[in-house]
Design a protein around this motif. Structure first.
Motif, PDB file in Angstrom:
ATOM      1  N   ARG A 116       0.829  -1.200   0.000  1.00 27.92           N
ATOM      2  CA  ARG A 116       0.000   0.000   0.000  1.00 27.92           C
ATOM      3  C   ARG A 116       0.868   1.255   0.000  1.00 27.92           C
ATOM      4  O   ARG A 116       0.591   2.210  -0.747  1.00 27.92           O
ATOM      5  CB  ARG A 116      -0.914  -0.016   1.227  1.00 27.92           C
ATOM      6  N   ARG A 117       1.911   1.263   0.829  1.00 26.38           N
ATOM      7  CA  ARG A 117       2.813   2.423   0.852  1.00 26.38           C
ATOM      8  C   ARG A 117       3.572   2.533  -0.462  1.00 26.38           C
ATOM      9  O   ARG A 117       3.756   3.625  -0.997  1.00 26.38           O
ATOM     10  CB  ARG A 117       3.801   2.298   2.014  1.00 26.38           C
ATOM     11  N   GLU A 118       4.008   1.395  -0.978  1.00 25.04           N
ATOM     12  CA  GLU A 118       4.786   1.409  -2.209  1.00 25.04           C
ATOM     13  C   GLU A 118       3.973   1.945  -3.382  1.00 25.04           C
ATOM     14  O   GLU A 118       4.519   2.578  -4.295  1.00 25.04           O
ATOM     15  CB  GLU A 118       5.288  -0.009  -2.514  1.00 25.04           C
ATOM     16  N   SER A 119       2.655   1.691  -3.354  1.00 25.89           N
ATOM     17  CA  SER A 119       1.798   2.157  -4.446  1.00 25.89           C
ATOM     18  C   SER A 119       1.709   3.678  -4.512  1.00 25.89           C
ATOM     19  O   SER A 119       1.267   4.234  -5.520  1.00 25.89           O
ATOM     20  CB  SER A 119       0.388   1.561  -4.288  1.00 25.89           C
ATOM     21  N   ARG A 120       2.121   4.342  -3.433  1.00 24.95           N
ATOM     22  CA  ARG A 120       2.071   5.802  -3.393  1.00 24.95           C
ATOM     23  C   ARG A 120       3.366   6.448  -3.882  1.00 24.95           C
ATOM     24  O   ARG A 120       3.493   7.675  -3.877  1.00 24.95           O
ATOM     25  CB  ARG A 120       1.775   6.279  -1.967  1.00 24.95           C
ATOM     26  N   LEU A 121       4.343   5.633  -4.251  1.00 21.41           N
ATOM     27  CA  LEU A 121       5.591   6.156  -4.791  1.00 21.41           C
ATOM     28  C   LEU A 121       5.457   6.277  -6.307  1.00 21.41           C
ATOM     29  O   LEU A 121       4.934   5.379  -6.969  1.00 21.41           O
ATOM     30  CB  LEU A 121       6.757   5.235  -4.443  1.00 21.41           C
ATOM     31  N   PHE A 122       5.915   7.380  -6.852  1.00 25.20           N
ATOM     32  CA  PHE A 122       5.720   7.637  -8.273  1.00 25.20           C
ATOM     33  C   PHE A 122       7.022   8.042  -8.960  1.00 25.20           C
ATOM     34  O   PHE A 122       7.995   8.460  -8.323  1.00 25.20           O
ATOM     35  CB  PHE A 122       4.686   8.761  -8.477  1.00 25.20           C
ATOM     36  N   CYS A 123       6.999   7.955 -10.285  1.00 25.36           N
ATOM     37  CA  CYS A 123       8.030   8.553 -11.137  1.00 25.36           C
ATOM     38  C   CYS A 123       7.375   9.723 -11.861  1.00 25.36           C
ATOM     39  O   CYS A 123       6.163   9.697 -12.134  1.00 25.36           O
ATOM     40  CB  CYS A 123       8.545   7.552 -12.171  1.00 25.36           C
ATOM     41  N   ARG A 124       8.129  10.726 -12.194  1.00 28.01           N
ATOM     42  CA  ARG A 124       7.532  11.907 -12.812  1.00 28.01           C
ATOM     43  C   ARG A 124       8.602  12.691 -13.572  1.00 28.01           C
ATOM     44  O   ARG A 124       9.799  12.500 -13.341  1.00 28.01           O
ATOM     45  CB  ARG A 124       6.900  12.807 -11.748  1.00 28.01           C
TER      46      ARG A 124
END
Length: 548
Positions: free
Chosen positions: A317-325
């Motif tokens: 769940r926490r990992e799903s909130r990490l993004f590339c941009r």
């Protein structure tokens, strides 16, 4: 006549000097009896001369074998120096060769008439590694062994991940590591490396060392760890090889006495247990044992686990909130048309990585400027405030200023554009290169409350943030880890990571405690910028709540 004599080889000079001493007696021709003595003297001289020739031939053969071996080794090593020395065993053996073995070679050929070679070697030896270097490289191998859970045989046969130049350790190399551990009263590693030396001797490896010497160290190291029965076994094996070994004979009697003492004590304790068992009630026997309290994992263990790629993992769940941009820092003019790639590495503390943020050309220029200035990295003593070296920070560093090279100024400006923070009050760009098993154990970048004068001399406040360039890939090891939260950031050439050390309230973020893991294989180059509070008043305004 004088010049002719100067050109004579030294064995001729030796012969002439001997004959001159004999002629001092004079009047030999007047007595055949005395002259016969000269014949025997001459015969002894010829015998000595032949011995000298044989010794010189043997010496030259040894030197030739050494030169051939080193010629092949250096030819391979110089094709990829950093890759070659990235293997910790190669680095250790280089320290050992230059500090010890070249000295042995100098002693071997010291009587050689080739003064040019001897004088050159003597001059060069002033710049060779010292005993401290050799010991440091050995301890680095022991540190790598522990951190990455490597057995002695794996290191000895050079079977390390990502190695380009596989290197085998000799019996002497293993023995050297065991001796260094022994001198530090580290009997655990003494046993491991003396056992490895013995194993290689048992396998038939040729060596100037004998099994008796190795067994002597091995049995004592095992005894010091409390395993008297195993120490006794190795002592008996030693005595099979050398029945007259005085220390081993004394140890044999002592070990047997101690084992007998332990046996009697165990029997007596067994009798006491039986007596107590008779008095115990059935209720006491059935009484459940208390569960061991859950102890927190020590920081050292967490640090080493993260270095191995183990330890805490972020929940899905926490990992799903990490993004590339694509990132332009609120439409900064420099990056509106060409935004940089940014990816989240961790959420708390918030750590981001910028990709392809420094070019190979810039990296080479930074390294070129830094190399002549590299000095052993220091830490600030929390009590005295004095900069000093420490065994937990193994690297060399240099500081580069923006005004000395336009490229450094360009890099500083890039950091300012992407962070939005003022660089005029930041520390100079620090370049670091990690050595054999290079590391920096867990530490804070910012000054804590118990260090009110940590950066007083700078006059720019505390370190608000850290920017870290990775200027090389690392074949194995070398991660930047955050033990308190379980984050691990791995080196990737051309990237940089960034995090804030202070909350908006100005309080230190203790979750940013981090460490540089030992480099197992490879060569680690980094450069970092420590950014300070002063000048950030309008760029990152202070807040009463640390979470704002």
């Amino acid at each position: 006549m004088l010049s002719l004599r100067m050109e004579l080889p030294c064995w001729c000079l030796l012969l002439l000097s001997c004959l001159k001493s004999l002629s001092a007696h004079n009047d030999f021709f007047t007595s055949i009896g005395q002259m016969t003595d000269l014949l025997y003297t001459e015969k002894d001289l010829v015998t000595s001369l032949k011995d000298y020739i044989r010794a010189e031939e043997n010496k030259l053969e040894q030197v030739k074998r050494w030169a051939d071996k080193l010629d092949s080794l250096t030819a391979t090593a110089t094709q990829d120096p950093e890759g070659f020395l990235g293997h910790p065993v190669n680095a250790f053996k280089l320290m050992k060769r230059l500090n010890t073995e070249w000295g042995d070679l100098e002693s071997l050929v010291l009587s050689d008439t080739t003064d040019g070679f001897i004088s050159n070697l003597t001059i060069q030896r002033q710049h060779f590694p010292t005993d401290e270097d050799q010991t440091g490289a050995a301890k680095a191998l022991l540190r790598l062994q522990d951190t990455y859970r490597l057995d002695a045989n794996t290191i000895s046969i050079g079977d390390l991940p990502g190695v380009k130049h596989k290197s085998l350790m000799t019996v002497e190399d293993c023995y050297e590591l065991g001796k260094i551990a022994y001198s530090d009263v580290d009997y655990y590693h003494t046993e491991l490396w003396m056992a490895q030396a013995l194993k290689q001797l048992d396998q038939g490896e040729e060596s100037t060392l004998d099994k008796v010497t190795v067994l002597d160290y091995l049995s004592y190291a095992i005894y010091q760890q409390g395993e008297i029965d195993r120490a006794l076994e190795y002592t008996k094996r030693l005595l099979e090889l050398d029945p007259e070994h005085q220390r081993a004979n004394g140890n044999l009697k002592y070990f047997e006495f101690q084992l007998e003492k332990q046996r009697k004590a165990a029997e007596a304790e067994g009798e006491k247990q039986k007596e107590r068992g008779k008095r115990e009630t059935s209720e006491k026997k059935k009484k459940p044992k208390k569960k061991a309290s859950n102890q927190l994992i020590p920081e050292r263990k967490k640090y080493e686990m993260l270095c191995r790629g183990e330890g805490i993992r972020m929940t899905p769940r926490r990992e799903s909130r990490l993004f590339c941009r694509y990132y332009d820092n609120n439409r900064n003019p420099m990056y509106v048309l060409a935004p940089v790639r940014q990816q989240d590495e961790w959420d708390r503390p918030y750590i981001v990585r910028f990709l392809d943020i420094i070019s190979d050309k810039e990296i080479e220029r930074v390294k070129q400027l830094a190399k002549p200035r590299l000095r052993r990295a220091t830490i600030s003593n929390p009590i005295t405030g004095v900069l000093e070296t420490a065994p937990y920070r193994i690297s060399k560093s240099a500081w580069l200023t923006g005004y000395e090279d336009p490229m450094i100024e360009k890099i500083n400006q890039r950091i300012e554009d992407l962070t939005g923070l003022e660089m005029d009050t930041a520390e100079e760009l620090q370049v670091a290169n990690y050595g054999v098993g290079g590391q920096y154990e867990p530490h804070f970048d910012f000054g804590r409350k118990d260090e009110p004068d940590a950066f007083k001399e700078l006059g720019t406040g505390n370190r608000i943030a850290t920017w870290l360039f990775y200027m090389s890939d690392v074949a194995a090891g070398g991660a930047t880890v955050f033990p308190d939260v379980g984050a691990a950031v791995w080196p990737q050439k051309g990237t940089a990571v960034f995090w804030y050390n202070l909350f908006p309230s100005g309080e230190g973020d203790y979750s940013t405690r981090h460490a540089a893991c030992p480099v197992l294989v490879g060569n680690k180059w980094v450069s970092n910028k420590w950014i300070h509070e002063r000048g950030q008043e309008w760029r990152r305004p202070c807040a009463l709540n640390e979470t704002e």
